[in-house]
Design an enzyme around this catalytic site. Structure first.
Site, PDB file in Angstrom:
ATOM      1  N   GLN A  71       0.882  -1.284  -0.011  1.00 23.95           N
ATOM      2  CA  GLN A  71       0.113  -0.054  -0.175  1.00 23.95           C
ATOM      3  C   GLN A  71       0.898   1.105  -0.143  1.00 23.95           C
ATOM      4  OE1 GLN A  71      -2.106   0.446   3.693  1.00 23.95           O
ATOM      5  NE2 GLN A  71      -3.607   1.644   2.878  1.00 23.95           N
ATOM      6  N   GLY A  72       0.854   2.248  -0.971  1.00 24.97           N
ATOM      7  CA  GLY A  72       1.658   3.335  -1.140  1.00 24.97           C
ATOM      8  C   GLY A  72       0.633   4.572  -0.816  1.00 24.97           C
ATOM      9  N   TYR A  73       0.457   4.750   0.592  1.00 25.87           N
ATOM     10  CA  TYR A  73      -0.232   5.905   1.257  1.00 25.87           C
ATOM     11  C   TYR A  73       0.685   6.908   1.749  1.00 25.87           C
ATOM     12  CZ  TYR A  73      -5.066   4.260   0.244  1.00 25.87           C
ATOM     13  OH  TYR A  73      -6.171   3.882  -0.459  1.00 25.87           O
ATOM     14  N   SER A  74       1.235   6.680   2.893  1.00 25.24           N
ATOM     15  CA  SER A  74       1.950   7.542   3.683  1.00 25.24           C
ATOM     16  C   SER A  74       3.238   7.971   2.982  1.00 25.24           C
ATOM     17  CB  SER A  74       2.420   6.858   5.057  1.00 25.24           C
ATOM     18  OG  SER A  74       1.362   6.868   5.795  1.00 25.24           O
ATOM     19  N   SER A  86       4.489  -1.333   4.704  1.00 24.57           N
ATOM     20  CA  SER A  86       4.394  -2.384   5.231  1.00 24.57           C
ATOM     21  C   SER A  86       4.505  -3.672   4.249  1.00 24.57           C
ATOM     22  CB  SER A  86       3.350  -2.959   6.070  1.00 24.57           C
ATOM     23  OG  SER A  86       3.013  -1.879   6.885  1.00 24.57           O
ATOM     24  N   GLU A 142     -10.959  -3.234   6.219  1.00 26.19           N
ATOM     25  CA  GLU A 142     -10.036  -3.924   7.124  1.00 26.19           C
ATOM     26  C   GLU A 142     -11.019  -4.022   8.698  1.00 26.19           C
ATOM     27  OE1 GLU A 142      -6.655  -2.253   7.821  1.00 26.19           O
ATOM     28  OE2 GLU A 142      -7.273  -0.441   7.333  1.00 26.19           O
ATOM     29  N   GLU A 178      -4.462  10.637  18.546  1.00 21.71           N
ATOM     30  CA  GLU A 178      -5.074  12.049  18.545  1.00 21.71           C
ATOM     31  C   GLU A 178      -5.985  12.280  17.496  1.00 21.71           C
ATOM     32  OE1 GLU A 178      -1.958  11.047  18.764  1.00 21.71           O
ATOM     33  OE2 GLU A 178      -1.331  11.652  20.682  1.00 21.71           O
TER      34      GLU A 178
END
Lengths: 388, 381
Positions: free
Chosen positions: A114-117, A149, A232, A373
């Site tokens: 997964q290429g998000y952050s 990950s 998920e 947060e």
């Protein structure tokens, strides 16, 4: 499900945790094939795409039974391959995309991450700056992803990229399907606090993918990305309390063995942990009931995420205190992540390495998938209606 | 608030330690983490700089000033790097030398103190055993008279500097079944036949220190290597444990302070949702909470340092300082890690390593639970 498990597992099966790391990995690969052959690898997918076509309730039963006996639902990448991008393609993909990608996921030919952050976009995901520009029939991608990950085990990545630099933050983003086996994609592992390197940085330098590898509409990726994050959650509500209860039972056993159970202060905290996991179970059941009634996961998922991640830090901290001086030295079998990222495998020995590593992993729980947060902000704004 | 503990002499010494850290430590410290230990070149450099002789009289090559504040300054500056350095140096220079200076025979003093000041020899202290941690009365390693020697048998664990030490101060049982009243201290040179070391232990944090298991198999040491009086080892340890605990408190707090400073910089530079993460009110208030806790704690620890300089620090004062700073340090570093987001979980960021380094401070030098026992007992409970 119990019959299936009894037929396919050895009679003396005690969970993946009873195997050493190498054997556990080998088992996961073999087990994946077994699941594939019986159609249980993608339980939620319709049978026409090779899934089991199970109802949501049946999927939960499957997940519960697997968690109970300590077998994985796939290999590590399957969270991304089957649960995330597979389900997303079923919902948003074109017929061509489904026909092309879904069988390759099931066969194991394509393994996804997964290429998000990004370095500059974590909790603030819409701040991402990886760009994709059309060049004839191809997208040209430049930028960097981080905390990817299982990226080192994948050959495909779904990437959120900015395709309209002039649009407002949430509007100019697209979800692209990018092959990793090309010169423009470089993966660099990052060693995390527990000593493992499951996270990676992924660099894109003029990386390419075909024009048609967009999921949903061009510049409509934000909406697609948000549905994907929802997939998920339904199952986790049911399985996390099972895993945490199994883990807690191991802690009770440890406290009895080493005498910590005699200590009144530790007994108090053990009782508190029991209450914690019971509350989590009821919380899970109520989310599950809503999910089964057909409501999409809503802002109450924030309560769940906040609750289990904070619980798990408390209970693993307690485990280190139960271990006493043993908690200083890493000895024995380390968790493998074969069945689940959060807790050690079912059947794992009560070694200090198990608890120390799990305690470190728990430290990341209040950061990933939306920090505590962020969850509190969601609860404040969406559930309590407090002003933004 | 301006601290009133240190005067100009101490601040000059602080500058010298900082310069030493900049020149001799920072260029190499990452290698030491990989090697899992401090090289002899570090000890020799520290010896040349006069950092190892603060408890050793000038006659033995030391620079004893009779002023614990110099020790405290040294600990504070090393703790700004990591927790392993003040631990290793503390054992060698702050904890072991007083036993030798005040209790050892002239032979041991003249043989070993000069080499400890130069760093040619490294010291360790061996109290803990597999079956005796906080409960020192359970020490089972035995020392039996054998002519004009004692013969030592047993094993020790979690020994800081254990893998490289040349001289180990060992607590051993000289009277069976007498609990804490049957222990005696011995100085054991590491080249004595029968002495052996286990592997370097794989610890949660502080990879730069070579913590090890030690084995004693018919190790014969001369009677002149007994430290202090027969069967009075526990009393001797009680005499100097407050200094060890105060040093631990100074270190805990300085380490936390350094990481808060670094986290504050991070929270100022790192932006999310269009502003620095430190600008969110929740985080701003958190920082306010953290630095208040540090400042209030500092006031107590500084008073303890002053009291110890005057020889007035009680074991109960030291116990309070030790457990409280360990608790504050652990809580504060946990907040600092969270404030770093995903980066905080990655070992290439200092906060991740600092968080792991700090976990032990609630356990070593007498666990926090033991500290509360000491305080509770003093309350007449």
């Amino acid at each position: 499900m119990r019959e299936f498990l009894a037929a396919e597992l050895p009679a003396d099966w005690r969970g993946v945790g009873a195997l050493d790391a190498e054997a556990a990995d080998a088992f996961a690969e073999r087990w994946r094939v077994t699941l594939f052959e019986h159609g249980f690898l993608a339980p939620s997918w319709p049978s026409e795409y090779g899934g089991a076509g199970l109802t949501p309730l049946e999927q939960v039963v499957l997940a519960e039974e697997f968690a109970r006996v300590g077998v994985p639902t796939g290999i590590q990448n399957d969270v991304f391959s089957i649960v995330m991008i597979g389900n997303t393609l079923l919902h948003w993909g074109t017929e061509e995309q489904k026909q092309h990608f879904l069988p390759r996921i099931l066969s194991g030919e394509d393994r996804w991450c997964q290429g998000y952050s990004e370095p500059g976009a974590g909790s603030d995901l819409a701040g991402l700056s990886t760009r994709a520009e059309l060049d004839g029939d191809e997208w040209i991608i430049n930028g960097q992803k981080i905390w990817t990950s299982s990226g080192h085990l994948a050959n495909w990545i779904f990437v959120l990229a900015r395709t309209d630099p002039d649009a407002p933050a949430h509007s100019g983003i697209s979800l692209l399907l990018v092959p990793m086996d090309q010169p423009g994609v470089e993966v660099r592992p990052i060693r995390n606090m527990s000593g493992d390197s499951d996270f990676n940085e992924v660099f894109f330098t003029d990386a390419r993918c075909p024009r048609e590898n967009v999921v949903g509409e061009v510049n409509g990726g934000w909406k697609v990305a948000m549905t994907l994050l929802g997939y998920e959650r339904g199952e986790a509500a049911a399985t996390l309390p099972i895993m945490f209860r199994t883990e807690l039972d191991r802690l009770f056993a440890l406290a009895r063995e080493n005498g910590a159970a005699e200590d009144p202060v530790l007994r108090d905290r053990l009782a508190d942990a029991y209450v914690g996991v019971e509350v989590m179970r009821f919380l899970g059941m109520s989310s599950l009931a809503r999910f089964l009634e057909g409501h999409p996961p809503g802002p109450d998922a924030a309560v769940s995420k906040l609750y289990w991640s904070e619980y798990h830090q408390k209970v693993t901290e307690l485990a280190l205190d139960v271990l006493d001086v043993e908690s200083l030295v890493v000895q024995g079998r380390r968790p493998t992540n074969v069945t689940m990222f959060q807790t050690d495998d079912v059947g794992a020995p009560n070694d200090s390495a198990s608890w120390i590593t799990t305690a470190m992993i728990s430290r990341s729980g209040t950061i990933y998938a939306g920090t505590s947060e962020i969850q509190k902000t969601i609860i404040g704004e969406k559930l309590l209606g407090l002003p933004k | 608030m301006r601290r009133n503990v240190y005067d100009d002499d101490h601040e000059v010494f602080r500058q010298a330690v900082r310069e030493f850290v900049r020149r001799e430590v920072l260029p190499h410290v990452d290698d030491w983490a990989v090697d899992k230990g401090l090289p002899r070149s570090f000890w020799l450099a520290a010896g040349r700089q006069g950092l190892l002789g603060l408890e050793i009289p000038a006659g033995y090559g030391g620079s004893e000033a009779g002023d614990f504040r110099f020790n405290a300054v040294l600990m504070e500056e090393l703790a700004a790097v990591n927790m392993a350095l003040p631990s290793c140096v503390g054992i060698h220079a702050d904890i072991v030398p007083p036993y030798l200076v005040h209790l050892a025979s002239p032979e041991v003093r003249s043989e070993w103190l000069p080499r400890l000041s130069t760093g040619e020899a490294v010291a360790a202290m061996a109290m803990t055993e597999p079956g005796a941690g906080s409960d020192l009365g359970a020490v089972a390693t035995s020392a039996v008279p054998d002519g004009d020697h004692y013969r030592i048998n047993g094993s020790k664990t979690f020994i800081t500097n254990g893998h490289t030490a040349d001289l180990i101060v060992v607590a051993a049982r000289t009277t069976p079944d007498a609990g804490p009243k049957g222990l005696t201290l011995f100085a054991v040179p590491a080249d004595t036949p029968g002495f052996g070391r286990g592997r370097k232990l794989d610890k949660v944090g502080q990879p730069e220190s070579d913590t090890a298991e030690l084995f004693f198999e018919d190790v014969r040491v001369p009677k002149s290597y007994m430290i202090g009086e027969l069967d009075r080892g526990f009393m001797h340890m009680m005499t100097w444990l407050p200094q060890e605990r105060l040093s631990a408190a100074v270190t805990n707090l300085a380490h936390a302070r350094q990481m808060v400073d670094e986290t504050l910089r991070y929270a100022t530079e790192r932006t999310a949702f269009g502003r620095p993460v430190g600008a969110f009110q929740a985080n701003k208030f958190l920082f306010a909470d953290i630095v208040t806790r540090l400042d209030v704690t500092q006031a107590y620890v500084d008073q303890c340092v002053l009291a110890h300089t005057r020889g007035e620090l009680t074991p109960v004062d030291a116990a309070k300082a030790k457990w409280w700073t360990a608790q504050v340090q652990n809580e504060v570093l946990d907040h600092c890690l969270q404030l770093h987001g995903g980066a905080g979980y990655m070992n290439e960021y200092r906060i991740a390593r600092a968080w792991r380094d700090a976990r032990v401070t609630r356990i070593w030098a007498g666990s926090n639970e033991i500290m509360k026992e000491i305080i509770g007992r003093d309350l007449g409970l």
